[in-house]
Design a protein around this motif. Sequence first.
Motif, PDB file in Angstrom:
ATOM      1  N   VAL A 144       0.826  -1.206   0.000  1.00  0.00           N
ATOM      2  CA  VAL A 144       0.000   0.000   0.000  1.00  0.00           C
ATOM      3  C   VAL A 144       0.866   1.265   0.000  1.00  0.00           C
ATOM      4  N   PHE A 145       1.884   1.293   0.845  1.00  0.00           N
ATOM      5  CA  PHE A 145       2.742   2.476   0.965  1.00  0.00           C
ATOM      6  C   PHE A 145       4.119   2.256   0.338  1.00  0.00           C
ATOM      7  N   LEU A 146       4.207   1.345  -0.590  1.00  0.00           N
ATOM      8  CA  LEU A 146       5.498   1.025  -1.196  1.00  0.00           C
ATOM      9  C   LEU A 146       6.151   2.227  -1.900  1.00  0.00           C
ATOM     10  N   PRO A 147       5.427   3.055  -2.651  1.00  0.00           N
ATOM     11  CA  PRO A 147       6.087   4.209  -3.278  1.00  0.00           C
ATOM     12  C   PRO A 147       6.734   5.159  -2.264  1.00  0.00           C
ATOM     13  N   GLN A 148       6.074   5.367  -1.142  1.00  0.00           N
ATOM     14  CA  GLN A 148       6.643   6.228  -0.114  1.00  0.00           C
ATOM     15  C   GLN A 148       7.906   5.600   0.489  1.00  0.00           C
ATOM     16  N   MET A 149       7.874   4.295   0.708  1.00  0.00           N
ATOM     17  CA  MET A 149       9.042   3.607   1.275  1.00  0.00           C
ATOM     18  C   MET A 149      10.214   3.620   0.295  1.00  0.00           C
ATOM     19  N   ILE A 150       9.927   3.508  -0.982  1.00  0.00           N
ATOM     20  CA  ILE A 150      10.998   3.581  -1.983  1.00  0.00           C
ATOM     21  C   ILE A 150      11.597   4.981  -1.998  1.00  0.00           C
ATOM     22  N   ALA A 151      10.775   6.004  -1.880  1.00  0.00           N
ATOM     23  CA  ALA A 151      11.276   7.383  -1.832  1.00  0.00           C
ATOM     24  C   ALA A 151      12.155   7.592  -0.600  1.00  0.00           C
ATOM     25  N   ILE A 152      11.732   7.066   0.526  1.00  0.00           N
ATOM     26  CA  ILE A 152      12.533   7.188   1.748  1.00  0.00           C
ATOM     27  C   ILE A 152      13.844   6.427   1.591  1.00  0.00           C
ATOM     28  N   SER A 153      13.809   5.271   0.952  1.00  0.00           N
ATOM     29  CA  SER A 153      15.027   4.489   0.729  1.00  0.00           C
ATOM     30  C   SER A 153      16.010   5.243  -0.164  1.00  0.00           C
ATOM     31  N   VAL A 154      15.496   5.886  -1.202  1.00  0.00           N
ATOM     32  CA  VAL A 154      16.369   6.680  -2.081  1.00  0.00           C
ATOM     33  C   VAL A 154      16.983   7.842  -1.301  1.00  0.00           C
ATOM     34  N   LEU A 155      16.186   8.462  -0.452  1.00  0.00           N
ATOM     35  CA  LEU A 155      16.720   9.539   0.389  1.00  0.00           C
ATOM     36  C   LEU A 155      17.825   9.016   1.301  1.00  0.00           C
ATOM     37  N   LEU A 156      17.608   7.866   1.935  1.00  0.00           N
ATOM     38  CA  LEU A 156      18.626   7.290   2.816  1.00  0.00           C
ATOM     39  C   LEU A 156      19.899   6.941   2.043  1.00  0.00           C
ATOM     40  N   LEU A 157      19.755   6.444   0.824  1.00  0.00           N
ATOM     41  CA  LEU A 157      20.924   6.106   0.020  1.00  0.00           C
ATOM     42  C   LEU A 157      21.691   7.346  -0.442  1.00  0.00           C
ATOM     43  N   SER A 158      21.015   8.490  -0.495  1.00  0.00           N
ATOM     44  CA  SER A 158      21.686   9.716  -0.948  1.00  0.00           C
ATOM     45  C   SER A 158      22.504  10.390   0.153  1.00  0.00           C
ATOM     46  N   ILE A 159      22.242  10.079   1.405  1.00  0.00           N
ATOM     47  CA  ILE A 159      22.915  10.770   2.506  1.00  0.00           C
ATOM     48  C   ILE A 159      24.440  10.582   2.476  1.00  0.00           C
ATOM     49  N   PRO A 160      24.969   9.370   2.281  1.00  0.00           N
ATOM     50  CA  PRO A 160      26.438   9.260   2.199  1.00  0.00           C
ATOM     51  C   PRO A 160      27.026  10.081   1.051  1.00  0.00           C
ATOM     52  N   PHE A 161      26.326  10.148  -0.071  1.00  0.00           N
ATOM     53  CA  PHE A 161      26.815  10.946  -1.198  1.00  0.00           C
ATOM     54  C   PHE A 161      26.823  12.429  -0.866  1.00  0.00           C
ATOM     55  N   GLN A 162      25.820  12.865  -0.114  1.00  0.00           N
ATOM     56  CA  GLN A 162      25.785  14.275   0.280  1.00  0.00           C
ATOM     57  C   GLN A 162      26.969  14.627   1.171  1.00  0.00           C
ATOM     58  N   GLY A 163      27.305  13.735   2.111  1.00  0.00           N
ATOM     59  CA  GLY A 163      28.465  13.968   2.964  1.00  0.00           C
ATOM     60  C   GLY A 163      29.752  13.990   2.172  1.00  0.00           C
ATOM     61  N   LEU A 164      29.913  13.047   1.246  1.00  0.00           N
ATOM     62  CA  LEU A 164      31.123  13.008   0.430  1.00  0.00           C
ATOM     63  C   LEU A 164      31.215  14.220  -0.496  1.00  0.00           C
ATOM     64  N   MET A 165      30.073  14.676  -1.001  1.00  0.00           N
ATOM     65  CA  MET A 165      30.090  15.879  -1.844  1.00  0.00           C
ATOM     66  C   MET A 165      30.494  17.107  -1.030  1.00  0.00           C
ATOM     67  N   TRP A 166      29.965  17.227   0.177  1.00  0.00           N
ATOM     68  CA  TRP A 166      30.332  18.364   1.028  1.00  0.00           C
ATOM     69  C   TRP A 166      31.827  18.331   1.319  1.00  0.00           C
ATOM     70  N   LEU A 167      32.340  17.141   1.660  1.00  0.00           N
ATOM     71  CA  LEU A 167      33.765  17.019   1.956  1.00  0.00           C
ATOM     72  C   LEU A 167      34.613  17.313   0.724  1.00  0.00           C
ATOM     73  N   GLY A 168      34.183  16.843  -0.445  1.00  0.00           N
ATOM     74  CA  GLY A 168      34.926  17.112  -1.673  1.00  0.00           C
ATOM     75  C   GLY A 168      34.976  18.591  -1.991  1.00  0.00           C
ATOM     76  N   HIS A 169      33.847  19.266  -1.795  1.00  0.00           N
ATOM     77  CA  HIS A 169      33.818  20.713  -2.035  1.00  0.00           C
ATOM     78  C   HIS A 169      34.673  21.451  -1.005  1.00  0.00           C
ATOM     79  N   ARG A 170      34.562  21.053   0.239  1.00  0.00           N
ATOM     80  CA  ARG A 170      35.294  21.721   1.315  1.00  0.00           C
ATOM     81  C   ARG A 170      36.806  21.550   1.163  1.00  0.00           C
ATOM     82  N   SER A 171      37.236  20.393   0.654  1.00  0.00           N
ATOM     83  CA  SER A 171      38.678  20.125   0.565  1.00  0.00           C
ATOM     84  C   SER A 171      39.398  21.092  -0.357  1.00  0.00           C
ATOM     85  N   SER A 172      38.703  21.652  -1.325  1.00  0.00           N
ATOM     86  CA  SER A 172      39.366  22.562  -2.264  1.00  0.00           C
ATOM     87  C   SER A 172      39.144  24.037  -1.945  1.00  0.00           C
ATOM     88  N   GLU A 173      38.446  24.325  -0.859  1.00  0.00           N
ATOM     89  CA  GLU A 173      38.251  25.725  -0.468  1.00  0.00           C
ATOM     90  C   GLU A 173      39.509  26.283   0.171  1.00  0.00           C
TER      91      GLU A 173
END
Length: 147
Positions: free
Chosen positions: A62-91
């Motif tokens: 019933v709520f599978l689309p919402q759970m998939i959206a939450i899963s995609v959000l959870l999978l994006s969090i490590p990438f967000q941290g690595l992107m922040w660190l990558g940007h910060r390293s060259s400042e």
Amino acid sequence: MTKFPALISQGQRYMDTWPIRPELFRHFPELRVIQFTRWSIKWLPGFAIMLPAIQILLVESVFLPQMIAISVLLLSIPFQGLMWLGHRSSEPLPPALSSWYRDIHARMDAEGCQVAPAKARPIFMDMGRLLKQAFKQLEESRLQRLF
């Protein structure tokens, strides 16, 4: 503009370079971001897979689309941290940290440590490398004078 894969790999290098020491937590937000990013790389993919699986087992789909959206959000969090660190390293370092970088470099050079030449306009990656080398080569009594 840096491409996404290059930014992620730069963030990974920066995360591996930066020393995790209690003395540095009050000076640099990188340490909190590094710790959370490492935690999220280890645990969040499992949570992202378990959430839809548990949803299908318990409540059907019933709520599978919402759970998939939450899963995609959870999978994006490590990438967000690595992107922040990558940007910060060259400042570039702000003036206060830049003078601290030069001070640490001068003290290490005076102690006889093998250090790369000081950069005229150091970036955060240079600071991370220098601090890692300082913690590796200097004794605790000499390190306390730096902080």
